[in-house]
Each structure stands twice: as structure tokens, then as C-alpha cells.
Design a protein around this motif. Structure first.
Motif, PDB file in Angstrom:
ATOM      1  N   CYS A 117      39.752  39.647  48.021  1.00  0.00           N
ATOM      2  CA  CYS A 117      38.445  40.295  48.214  1.00  0.00           C
ATOM      3  C   CYS A 117      38.410  41.773  47.871  1.00  0.00           C
ATOM      4  O   CYS A 117      37.430  42.444  48.196  1.00  0.00           O
ATOM      5  N   ASN A 118      39.464  42.319  47.236  1.00  0.00           N
ATOM      6  CA  ASN A 118      39.458  43.772  47.024  1.00  0.00           C
ATOM      7  C   ASN A 118      38.179  44.272  46.377  1.00  0.00           C
ATOM      8  O   ASN A 118      37.541  45.214  46.853  1.00  0.00           O
ATOM      9  N   ARG A 119      37.796  43.633  45.280  1.00  0.00           N
ATOM     10  CA  ARG A 119      36.635  44.135  44.546  1.00  0.00           C
ATOM     11  C   ARG A 119      35.358  43.987  45.364  1.00  0.00           C
ATOM     12  O   ARG A 119      34.484  44.840  45.337  1.00  0.00           O
ATOM     13  N   GLU A 120      35.245  42.874  46.059  1.00  0.00           N
ATOM     14  CA  GLU A 120      34.021  42.646  46.818  1.00  0.00           C
ATOM     15  C   GLU A 120      33.906  43.587  48.004  1.00  0.00           C
ATOM     16  O   GLU A 120      32.815  44.036  48.338  1.00  0.00           O
ATOM     17  N   ARG A 121      35.021  43.876  48.654  1.00  0.00           N
ATOM     18  CA  ARG A 121      34.965  44.803  49.795  1.00  0.00           C
ATOM     19  C   ARG A 121      34.496  46.174  49.336  1.00  0.00           C
ATOM     20  O   ARG A 121      33.617  46.781  49.939  1.00  0.00           O
ATOM     21  N   LEU A 122      35.117  46.651  48.303  1.00  0.00           N
ATOM     22  CA  LEU A 122      34.764  47.982  47.829  1.00  0.00           C
ATOM     23  C   LEU A 122      33.322  47.982  47.325  1.00  0.00           C
ATOM     24  O   LEU A 122      32.550  48.900  47.621  1.00  0.00           O
ATOM     25  N   ALA A 123      32.955  46.933  46.601  1.00  0.00           N
ATOM     26  CA  ALA A 123      31.585  46.857  46.083  1.00  0.00           C
ATOM     27  C   ALA A 123      30.581  46.841  47.231  1.00  0.00           C
ATOM     28  O   ALA A 123      29.519  47.478  47.155  1.00  0.00           O
TER      29      ALA A 123
END
Lengths: 312, 257, 257, 312
Positions: free
Chosen positions: A275-281
Motif C-alpha cells: 500500500c505504499n503508493r496508496e497511503r501516500l496518495a
């Protein structure tokens, strides 16, 4: 060098360093990095659990979860404030988060796939966080230490609630619920163990941080303490930790445990977790979508100020 | 456990469900902000309001269950009714929208709740009066918070002003439902359970007018539109909200949480 | 009826579920466009693709149910599993996004399906081979449609270009999951049921590269990210999708529709 | 006046008027209004049913519903094309819809609250639509008449599917499902009856339209025909129409029915129905959100054309 000597002496005596005190640049930087990272972890950490707010299965559980997520926002707030005493603004820290420069706890890059994940986060993730954080209540920097005292108290509460939620399902629930709990434990066990960071011999900042009283106990020591506690708690719950090598070691008076998959840990740190990208997004979107609100508040405040001046 | 429950149509029960469901569904929408608010302080404030509202819903639904007589608890009432048996006003089930929509809706609902709870504090139903005594303080805080933001947004920038005005266009006409009396209101009035909601209209309109004036906003003219959520005929948004809210209770029959 | 069903872990069943679920969940996302597409022709085209995909899902799930042996029909499989037992690739469960996201995802999935169905047309499982014969024509049309739009958007305006590039950033790294083989693939390969999905990677990459080239788009470098939906560990979007999709089956136990 | 006489004579003989034929301005305007209103009704009509696409209870029902909504888009397409033969572009017609100038069938301003509403729309709303539309297959304007033939065939199919879906629930379903069906019938019965428009004595355009062969049967005649059919169908279904005054009239050989609440009808027409604003907003949002796609397609087409020219 007199300043630095006095600083080191105070640390040696176990005195708190306060915001207005002189401190070495590197000490300041290390603290800002650590405190802001901790603050970021609190606010990114709202997301995986917040994911279940609208789906909590009972009103009691909804209440507990709302309160917990709210507490996390509150922790974020104290911690940003503590870091601000070191001369870095909240906006600067958020900018570092949003640009990907600053880190947050890697554990929040795992998804919450079932309701039991909420309980597992409380039990394991908050449990690990507390192990990490209790020593920081004795951290040499006063504002941080004081923030941590309050945070730790609330975290213990969350941890007990998470455990109790799993216990309810394991003791009174249906087989489907018990399976759901075991599945959550299977997924959260190892990532929680990794929360203490790399092994001591690969942890670059540990030595200096220990000397400065920012860090009080080493990664591996904390990890062992956590495993020892968690294994016993798992027995109470009636779940099986996903580690065939777990075994009480009579000599060490500790549990031995299996090899940690550090490759996974470093993959997630490197940005390739689930989920790295989704969390930051999600955080960046919230910030960007809210820009007009913050601008409006500022514009209104300025107009008010202007009106007061003109009236005076 | 998972099949829907049927609830008595007795007016006292319906009166309570209208209150409890309105609090519950607004809480559900406010919770959507957690982790996504424009500033951290608002993450906290909106979660806090959601918490207060869930608390009010729990107290009122529990009491409704006692009056209803079939032994339903707060969770059966909250999670196991069919959409057509939820009694919240339509306003609270509309999508979260942007922050202006949230602020305006909060102002509208909190002003209403403040007036309602004030009256309910002297309800002939001692249990309800007790709930009201606590809830009125919460509603007062919610109203103040929303009012501050409404003025801030109305006065702030061109963009914030535009958004507030759009929110007014979107939400205002849902207010008439709050005050559209029927037999349920008459029963509550006659028995001293609580006010006819229509009797709160004047005070509500006065407070909202004052608030709009503080923001230099125009109160729209009344239109003939009448939403009917509190009688069980909801908007198309409600089904999606409930599918999400009820999922675990429906998918894990017999579960203990 | 409403409690979840448990499905065999037999590799042939799992192989079929991966196909059926991927078609089903993409159809679910495409259906969200109905009534909301940029032009009426796309309302029709996207609904049509959703229809084809539901058709494929029905055929494959029905067959999976037969192989599975517990007597589950297409609807029990489609509506009554727990999230962890759905076997679609993660790519298809991601939110609908804007039209660029939809077009790119369709291009990625349709290209994959075209290659897969082509191979499955000679499956040792005659039933599956029959399904594939029809499905491959549909996939070919879906691919062509998506490819045309991808080029149109990549070449069109600065805005459309920006959106396509953003979609690539968002979706591309989900492709690795399609080709990550495991025991299920090995079993299918060994028994002649179907290809290891990993064996389709080269052809897929070649077609996508050609398509990207036609739009002047750069194929991103591969990253270490690996989604795991086809093994039952989904993204956080899946739970919401299923709560919606399953609601009626869960809320009306024993219903006949 | 010779043109007009010839036109009237052809109408009188039952000939079709074609796009290239001379026609009176008012005839043209009336047709554009009616055909575009019909087209708008098809595309706005996708929304209430489309609302259930992601929640259809079985894959068979999902298939049927997807196909139906797709057919409606197709109908919209034929009808816009038929109207375009009269010299008004689709974009102009859509602009009129989006600005609120053009109307669409008022029935679509009611919400679909349960799955049974999908069946009730098929049975009652499509049933009423067919009654309205079958005579238009003999409309004097050729392109419209031909479009209607195809549309009516598909609508009958939809109507049967809707009826069959309700019948399945009534005959094989649970009590909860039967209640859901009855509830849907309670809500859709009267609005369907209103679909035939105001009573003949209050219908301003009827006379001219009948004379021109655009309209073939009066509102009240069609309404009676619909009620007569629907009452019998309700008996087969086992639902009770929400009209205590429904009664077979032996003299008239028709069903008498209760007083229609025309106040409600005119409220909904005036924009105050349950969903007027949301339906229009949904269409406007789809159009606005899609603007960049249409612009991109146009830009690409222009570039292609340019390239072809340069190559030539």
C-alpha cells in the motif's frame, strides 16, 4: 566546546534538554527526524484502521475505533508540536512527508483486509509500538519525553482494546470469525516483529542515539521482549503464531524465533509494499483537496485582523 | 441474525428512531473524513462529532428497543433493518461532499439537534430526558464549530465562497423535511414525549438566518421539494451506505464482536 | 444461504476461479460507467464489455462449481465467498478512476485475456476450450477498443496525455501479478488445463510495448511490487466492492431472484 | 401554400414524411421537441436502473439489467439520430437538456429504492412507455417511426423481463421479497399512470399533433388501456395496486380508477420531485467530466486528418 560539554554532562546526569537549551546540530536533526517520522506514522496510521470505521460490526466497536483513530490524530498533533519546538514547522514536516523524503512506519503499508485486522493492529502493532515507545518516555529531550508519556498511556489502552476484540471473537465467535482472526494474525505477526527495525549490527544510527539518550534500548532487545510477550498472549487468545521455529529456550529464558525475512522489510521500506503508493496518495490528496479550506481560514483571519486594526 | 428485523410502527418508537437514526447516519458520513480532513485539527473535530453522534444514537436506539418490546438491542436496530425501516432525515445520508457541504450540513443538523435536545430535556420520558441533558451540550459544541467554519468559508476566498454557495444550493431544500409534521409528531406532542419537529422551525430558521447573515449568505427561498427519509423513503444514496455499514453483520450470521 | 461458502483449494478449481473472478470484478467496475460515460457511444461500449465479461464469468464459474464438487452454482460462487476466497488479480478491483484509467486497464486486461483465451481454446478440458472459443473473439474486440482509445488519448491534447501518463503510473506495476506463477499454474500446465500465466508474459509485453509505441508512451521500468489478489490477498478496495455486490444475497437469505 | 397543401395531403394519405421533404416549421419544431425529449428520457432513464447494476442479486439478473441499460443508451442514440435528420445536432439537444430547457420523462425523477423497483420499472414504466410508443410506430415522420419500431420491440422484451423478475419473487421468493415487491408497486403504480400526461382536456398540444399524425391516440385513452392491462397483470403477480377505487365497470368494459394526484405530477414536472436535481446533475457531471475525452478524440482526429493531407 564548553556548550557541548555542558550538554553532554546534562545528558549524562539524566537531565532533560529543553527547547530553549543549546544543543548540537546533529542532536537537533536526529530528533526532528525521529519525532516527525513518529508523527507521520500516527497520521498515516489512521488510514488502515480508518478503512473500517464505516464497517465496524457493532456500535460499541465503532465507538472504540473512532476514539482510537481520533487519538492517533491527537498523537500526531502532540508530536508535530514537540518537533516544532526544535524549529521546524508542521508544514515543513508535512511537505517532507508528501514529497516522499520523510518516512513513516513501514507497517502501515500493509492493508487491513478484514475486521480482525483492526484487532490485530491493536494487539500486535500497538503492542510493538509501545515496546518501542516506553523507553522514549525517558528520552533526553523534554518535550518529546512528555508527549510520549501521554501517548504511551493511550497506546496501552488501544492495545488492550485490540486484544479484547480478538479475544471476544475467539472465545464467543463463530468458526468463521475464529478463522478470520487466525488469518489476520498470520498476516500481521511478522510485519510487527519487523517494526523494531533492522538487527542491531545493521542499525546505523543506534550507537549515537543511545549515547544521546534519544534511544534507550536496542532493536533486538526490544524485539525479543515483544516476542516473549506476544507468544504468551497468543496462547491466551488461542491463535497460532505463523512461525514453526518459535520455541521456549530454557537457557536464554526467552523464546527463540524463526528467521526474519528482511528482504521483505527492505522492499516495503523501498516503496514496494502493498500500500505504499496508496497511503501516500491518500495523504497528499487530503492535503491538496483541503488547500482551499486552509487558504480560506487564513484569508478570513487576515481580514479579521485588518478589521480589528482599523477599529483600533 | 442476518435476516432483517421488523420493527413496531408505534409512534413513540418511530419518534425515537428518527432521532437515533439521524444521529447514526450523520456519524457514518462524518467518519468518512477520518484521515482525510483538510487539517489535522479537523480530523480530530470531525471524528469527535461522529463519536458524540454514535453515543447519542446508541442511547436512543437502546431506549427505542426497550419501548419497542421485541427485545432488540442497539446493534440489531442499527444493523439489521431494511433500508425502508430506517427513519433518519434524508439530509444526513447525502454523500459526504467537500468540506463546505460537511460544514453546512453540520450547521443545519446541529442547530436542529440543539433545539430538539433542549426540548427533550423536559420529556415526559425520563430516560429520554436524561439522554437529552448530555446531548444538548454536544450539539451546542457541534453547532458552534460548524458556525465558525461556515463564516470562515463564506468570508475567506472567492473559491471558498463559491463552494459554500454551491453547498447551500445542494442542501438547503432538504431542511423542509425536518419540520414536516405527521402523526408521529402529534403523538409525541400529545404525550409529552417531545416536541412536534415542526414547532422547532421558527427557532431553527431564526438561528440559521442569523448564521447566514454573519457569513453574508442569502437564505434561499423555500421550494416545494419535500424529502421523506424520516418516513422510510430515502434517497438512492442510502442503499450504498447501508450495504457498507451492514456488511459484517450480514456476512457473519451469529457473530459475536 | 447467506453465510459464506468454503471452496476447494484444488489447483484446477483455483485456476478457473482466477479467470472467472477477474472477468467478474472487471465487469463490476465497468458497470459503474453506465449512464456516466463521456459520450453515449462509450456508455454502450463499456456496458457491452461488462456484459461479455459477466458472460465469461458465468460460464467459467459454473464450470468451476462443477469441478469443485460441492454443488455450488455460479451465484453462490459469485456472491457468497469471503473476500479472501476471491481469486481475481488486484488490477481489476482498483477503483474505476477516470476514463484514462479505464482505458488503460481495459487494454492491459483485454490483451492478457486475448492471449489466455487463445491458449485455452486448446485446453484439455473440453468445456473450458469451448468457453474460450467464444471469449477470445470478445477479448479481441475489447483490446481493439481500448487500444484505439489509448492512442487517441495519448495523442489528443496535453490534458489527455497527462491523464494517460498518470494512469500508467497508477496501474502499470499491477501487471507483474498476472505473470507470477505458482503451483496452480504448474498444475494447469502439467495437466494441459491451460498455460502457466507467466508463459504469456513475453507476448503480452510485446503487444503492450507496441501499443504504447503507437501512442508514443514509455513502458515503465519494472519494479519489485507484486500484488497478490489472485492468491486471495486483495487491496483495501475489494471489501467495499464486495459489500455492495453481495448486499442483496446477504440481506435476503433464502431469496429467489 | 402549395407546399403546405401537398404536405397536408400526404399526411392525410398516411404517407411518411422524410428528412429531405418540405415540412412546416411548426411540425419540425414539434418533432424535434418530442423526439429529443424521448431521447433524453432514454439516457436519463439509464440512471435509476443503472443504480442497481453493481448490486444485482444474481449474475443472470446482472446480465439482463446490463443489457437493458445498454439498450436504453442505444435507443437514445437512434432517437438523437432521428432528431438530427431534422437539422438539430446532438450537442444542441444535450445542451438544452443540461441547461434544463429540454424535458425528459418525469417518471425518472423517482428513486429506485430496492431491487424490486427494477422489476417494477420494467413492468409498469416500460409497460406504460410501450402503450405510449406503439402508436408512434405509425407516426407521420419516417425516421422517427422507423426508430420506434425497433425501440418498441426491445421495450416489450424489457417489459416481459421486468414482469418475470417480479413474478419469480412473488411465486418463489421469501416473504421479505414479496413485501419488497408490493412496496415497489405501491410506489410506482401512480407515477406510471401519470406517464400518459395530463387529461385530454388539459393537454395543450394534443389536437395539432393528432392532426399531423405525430400523435395517434389521446392521453386518456392510452391511460385507460394501460390500467386495464396492468390490473390483470397485477392479479397474475399477486400484488395489490394501491388504489382502493379500482373496480371493473361492466358498462364501460373498462376498469374505473381513483383520482390522480395531478398536484404531485406538476410538482415533479416543476423540478421538485425526489430526484430531479440529482438526475440532471448526474448527466451534467458525466458530460463535464468527459469533456477532456471528447476534446482529445477531436484533437486526435484533426491530427490524423492533417497527417493524411500532408501525406497526399
Amino acid at each position: 566546546m564548553i556548550l557541548e560539554d555542558r550538554f553532554e554532562a546534562r545528558i549524562g546526569e539524566g537531565d532533560f534538554i529543553e527547547a530553549k537549551d543549546w544543543m548540537p546540530d546533529h542532536y537537533r536533526k536526529t530528533l526532528v527526524r525521529q519525532i516527525s517520522q513518529h508523527a507521520h506514522s500516527e497520521i498515516v496510521g489512521m488510514l488502515p484502521e480508518g478503512n473500517w470505521l464505516t464497517r465496524a460490526p457493532t456500535l460499541k466497536r465503532k465507538t472504540i475505533l473512532l476514539a482510537k483513530v481520533q487519538d492517533e490524530a491527537g498523537h500526531g498533533l502532540y508530536l508535530y508540536s514537540a518537533a516544532e519546538t526544535l524549529g521546524t514547522s508542521r508544514d515543513q514536516m508535512l511537505e517532507a512527508l508528501h514529497s516522499g523524503k520523510a518516512k513513516y512506519s513501514s507497517i502501515f503499508n500493509y492493508p487491513t483486509l478484514t475486521w480482525a485486522d483492526v484487532g490485530a493492529i491493536g494487539w500486535l502493532v500497538d503492542g510493538a509500538a509501545i515496546m518501542n515507545q516506553v523507553p522514549i518516555c525517558r528520552c533526553s529531550y523534554g518535550p518529546y519525553a512528555r508527549a510520549m508519556i501521554r501517548i504511551c498511556r493511550e497506546e496501552s489502552f488501544h492495545q488492550r482494546q485490540g486484544f479484547e476484540s480478538l479475544l471476544t471473537m475467539m472465545q464467543k465467535g463463530t468458526q468463521a470469525q475464529k478463522d478470520m482472526v487466525q488469518d489476520a494474525v498470520n498476516r500481521w505477526w511478522w510485519p510487527s516483529i519487523m517494526m523494531f527495525g533492522p538487527p542491531d549490527d545493521q542499525s546505523p544510527n543506534t550507537a549515537q542515539s543511545m549515547r544521546w539518550g534519544i534511544k534507550r534500548v536496542s532493536n533486538d532487545e526490544l524485539r525479543q521482549k515483544f516476542v516473549d510477550a506476544a507468544v504468551e498472549q497468543a496462547k491466551v487468545l488461542g491463535v497460532i503464531p505463523p512461525d514453526p521455529d518459535l520455541k521456549w529456550n530454557e537457557d536464554r529464558q526467552h523464546y527463540d524465533f524463526g528467521t526474519i525475512d528482511w528482504a521483505e522489510f527492505f522492499q516495503v521500506i523501498a516503496g514496494n509494499g502493498p500500500c505504499n503508493r496508496e497511503r501516500l496518495a491518500a495523504r497528499v490528496d487530503a492535503w491538496d483537496d483541503g488547500a482551499w479550506v486552509r487558504e480560506a481560514a487564513l484569508a478570513h483571519a487576515r481580514k479579521q485582523e485588518q478589521a480589528h486594526k482599523e477599529a483600533a | 441474525m442476518q435476516a432483517s428485523i421488523q420493527v413496531s410502527q408505534a409512534p413513540a418508537v418511530q419518534y425515537l428512531l428518527r432521532i437515533g437514526d439521524t444521529a447514526l447516519i450523520l456519524a457514518q458520513r462524518l467518519a468518512e473524513w477520518s484521515g482525510h480532513a483538510p487539517v489535522l485539527e479537523e480530523d480530530i473535530a470531525l471524528s469527535n462529532m461522529a463519536l458524540d453522534l454514535v453515543g447519542q444514537a446508541r442511547a436512543v436506539l437502546t431506549h427505542a428497543g426497550q419501548l419497542e418490546g421485541s427485545g432488540y438491542d442497539e446493534d440489531q436496530l442499527a444493523f439489521l433493518r431494511d433500508e425502508r425501516d430506517y427513519r433518519n432525515v434524508t439530509l444526513v445520508e447525502l454523500p459526504r461532499g467537500d468540506f463546505a457541504v460537511t460544514v453546512l450540513r453540520n450547521a443545519m443538523v446541529a442547530t436542529f439537534f440543539k433545539l430538539l435536545w433542549t426540548q427533550l430535556a423536559t420529556s415526559s420520558d425520563a430516560e429520554l430526558a436524561g439522554i437529552a441533558g448530555k446531548a444538548v451540550k454536544e450539539a451546542r459544541y457541534h453547532q458552534q464549530h460548524a458556525a465558525d467554519w461556515l463564516v470562515r468559508l463564506a468570508d475567506g476566498t472567492d473559491e471558498s465562497r463559491r463552494r459554500v454557495e454551491k453547498a447551500v444550493m445542494q442542501l438547503w431544500h432538504y431542511n423542509t423535511e425536518l419540520f414536516a409534521d405527521d402523526a408521529v409528531d402529534e403523538h409525541a406532542h400529545a404525550t409529552g414525549l417531545g416536541p412536534r419537529w415542526g414547532d422547532l422551525k421558527e427557532a431553527w430558521t431564526a438561528e440559521m438566518t442569523e448564521l447566514f447573515a454573519a457569513g453574508g449568505l442569502t437564505v434561499p427561498a423555500e421550494v416545494a421539494f419535500l424529502a421523506t427519509g424520516k418516513r422510510g423513503t430515502h434517497s438512492e444514496h442510502m442503499g450504498f451506505l447501508l450495504a457498507e455499514m451492514q456488511h459484517l453483520q450480514r456476512a457473519f450470521p451469529g457473530g459475536v464482536w
